[in-house]
Design a protein around this motif. Structure first.
Motif, PDB file in Angstrom:
ATOM      1  N   ASN A   3      24.868 -15.709  -2.751  1.00 35.33           N
ATOM      2  CA  ASN A   3      23.948 -15.282  -3.793  1.00 35.33           C
ATOM      3  C   ASN A   3      22.618 -15.985  -3.535  1.00 35.33           C
ATOM      4  N   THR A   4      21.813 -15.380  -2.699  1.00 32.97           N
ATOM      5  CA  THR A   4      20.571 -16.020  -2.265  1.00 32.97           C
ATOM      6  C   THR A   4      19.521 -16.074  -3.358  1.00 32.97           C
ATOM      7  N   GLN A   5      19.655 -15.248  -4.394  1.00 31.51           N
ATOM      8  CA  GLN A   5      18.658 -15.145  -5.452  1.00 31.51           C
ATOM      9  C   GLN A   5      17.299 -14.742  -4.899  1.00 31.51           C
ATOM     10  N   GLN A   6      17.291 -14.264  -3.673  1.00 36.33           N
ATOM     11  CA  GLN A   6      16.050 -13.841  -3.045  1.00 36.33           C
ATOM     12  C   GLN A   6      15.710 -12.435  -3.507  1.00 36.33           C
ATOM     13  N   THR A   7      14.498 -12.284  -4.034  1.00 40.85           N
ATOM     14  CA  THR A   7      14.058 -10.956  -4.425  1.00 40.85           C
ATOM     15  C   THR A   7      12.978 -10.447  -3.497  1.00 40.85           C
ATOM     16  N   ALA A   8      12.180 -11.331  -2.939  1.00 39.81           N
ATOM     17  CA  ALA A   8      11.019 -10.912  -2.163  1.00 39.81           C
ATOM     18  C   ALA A   8      11.414 -10.481  -0.756  1.00 39.81           C
ATOM     19  N   SER A   9      11.493  -9.187  -0.560  1.00 35.67           N
ATOM     20  CA  SER A   9      11.703  -8.672   0.788  1.00 35.67           C
ATOM     21  C   SER A   9      10.545  -7.765   1.185  1.00 35.67           C
ATOM     22  N   VAL A  10       9.693  -7.421   0.217  1.00 37.10           N
ATOM     23  CA  VAL A  10       8.499  -6.630   0.481  1.00 37.10           C
ATOM     24  C   VAL A  10       7.305  -7.491   0.059  1.00 37.10           C
ATOM     25  N   LEU A  11       6.533  -7.930   1.033  1.00 35.85           N
ATOM     26  CA  LEU A  11       5.398  -8.822   0.792  1.00 35.85           C
ATOM     27  C   LEU A  11       4.142  -8.246   1.411  1.00 35.85           C
ATOM     28  N   MET A  12       2.999  -8.505   0.762  1.00 29.26           N
ATOM     29  CA  MET A  12       1.732  -8.046   1.324  1.00 29.26           C
ATOM     30  C   MET A  12       0.610  -8.939   0.821  1.00 29.26           C
ATOM     31  N   ASN A  13      -0.189  -9.439   1.726  1.00 26.87           N
ATOM     32  CA  ASN A  13      -1.414 -10.162   1.420  1.00 26.87           C
ATOM     33  C   ASN A  13      -2.526  -9.518   2.222  1.00 26.87           C
ATOM     34  N   TYR A  14      -3.606  -9.165   1.539  1.00 27.33           N
ATOM     35  CA  TYR A  14      -4.720  -8.535   2.252  1.00 27.33           C
ATOM     36  C   TYR A  14      -6.004  -8.876   1.518  1.00 27.33           C
ATOM     37  N   LYS A  15      -7.007  -9.337   2.259  1.00 29.09           N
ATOM     38  CA  LYS A  15      -8.291  -9.713   1.679  1.00 29.09           C
ATOM     39  C   LYS A  15      -9.412  -9.236   2.581  1.00 29.09           C
ATOM     40  N   GLY A  16     -10.583  -9.123   1.990  1.00 31.25           N
ATOM     41  CA  GLY A  16     -11.742  -8.763   2.775  1.00 31.25           C
ATOM     42  C   GLY A  16     -13.030  -8.944   1.989  1.00 31.25           C
ATOM     43  N   MET A  17     -14.132  -8.929   2.712  1.00 29.35           N
ATOM     44  CA  MET A  17     -15.442  -9.116   2.100  1.00 29.35           C
ATOM     45  C   MET A  17     -15.985  -7.794   1.596  1.00 29.35           C
ATOM     46  N   VAL A  18     -16.606  -7.837   0.425  1.00 28.89           N
ATOM     47  CA  VAL A  18     -17.244  -6.646  -0.152  1.00 28.89           C
ATOM     48  C   VAL A  18     -18.468  -6.309   0.691  1.00 28.89           C
ATOM     49  N   LEU A  19     -18.539  -5.042   1.114  1.00 33.75           N
ATOM     50  CA  LEU A  19     -19.581  -4.617   2.049  1.00 33.75           C
ATOM     51  C   LEU A  19     -20.726  -3.857   1.398  1.00 33.75           C
ATOM     52  N   ASN A  20     -20.475  -3.222   0.259  1.00 32.24           N
ATOM     53  CA  ASN A  20     -21.491  -2.392  -0.403  1.00 32.24           C
ATOM     54  C   ASN A  20     -21.457  -2.604  -1.893  1.00 32.24           C
ATOM     55  N   GLU A  21     -22.532  -2.193  -2.518  1.00 33.88           N
ATOM     56  CA  GLU A  21     -22.598  -2.111  -3.977  1.00 33.88           C
ATOM     57  C   GLU A  21     -22.988  -0.686  -4.294  1.00 33.88           C
ATOM     58  N   ASN A  22     -22.020   0.189  -4.237  1.00 31.04           N
ATOM     59  CA  ASN A  22     -22.263   1.630  -4.377  1.00 31.04           C
ATOM     60  C   ASN A  22     -22.025   2.066  -5.820  1.00 31.04           C
ATOM     61  N   TYR A  23     -22.758   1.453  -6.761  1.00 28.47           N
ATOM     62  CA  TYR A  23     -22.596   1.828  -8.165  1.00 28.47           C
ATOM     63  C   TYR A  23     -23.895   1.977  -8.870  1.00 28.47           C
TER      64      TYR A  23
END
Length: 183
Positions: free
Chosen positions: A163-183
């Motif tokens: 009983n590993t108690q492990q739930t996290a098998s789908v992980l994602m980390n993604y970051k980036g710099m904002v390139l525009n101010e299109n508003y």
């Protein structure tokens, strides 16, 4: 003794013929979910970076892509707002400006981002006041983890009598710099 060997062989055959293929199928579902999550997260963050804002419609579209995997997720957004401060040898005297600046970032998370997009009012989702805006040079990122136990995790625990108690098998980390101010 012969009878015990026959039972052991039958159990081993069931394990190899039914349980292992079932486990491999569940693992492939986790791999497909990872691919979908990676694609949806990349598309969402890249869209926010390119536009300079996040709208409720963008958020809802992202969540509907995630729900297609059949998993539940803990999604954490992070916006690092870039600020610069001039350097003075004496902060009380503007004439002592050193000619350089210090850059620092102020962090905003779900608790600050979501109330902008989903306020307690009846404005339509395309109303411009419901956009979460960013500036060029800011960073936007996402940290995503599934919170449910996938079928592959449950089968693994069953097969290993664990009983590993492990739930996290789908992980994602993604970051980036904002390139525009299109508003």
């Amino acid at each position: 003794m012969k009878y015990v060997t026959g039972i052991f062989a039958a159990l081993l055959a069931v394990l190899l013929l039914y349980m292992y293929p079932l486990y491999e199928q569940a693992r492939s579902q986790d791999k497909i979910a990872n691919t979908i999550v990676q694609s949806a997260s990349t598309q969402f963050i890249d869209s926010a970076r390119t536009k300079g804002y996040i709208t409720p419609q963008m958020w809802n579209d992202f969540n509907s892509q995630l729900s297609a995997t059949g998993n539940q997720y803990d999604v954490k957004l992070e916006h690092l707002h870039k600020l610069t401060s001039p350097n003075y040898s004496d902060p009380a005297d503007p004439a002592t400006f050193k000619g350089d600046f210090t850059t620092y970032y102020t962090a905003y998370y779900n608790d600050q981002i979501m109330p902008v997009m989903f306020p307690n009012n009846v404005l339509p989702t395309d109303d411009s006041s419901r956009r979460y805006t960013m500036q060029v040079g800011d960073y936007i990122g996402i940290n995503l983890t599934n919170i449910n136990r996938t079928a592959a995790t449950q089968l693994w625990d069953f097969l290993m009598n664990d009983n590993t108690q492990q739930t996290a098998s789908v992980l994602m980390n993604y970051k980036g710099m904002v390139l525009n101010e299109n508003y």
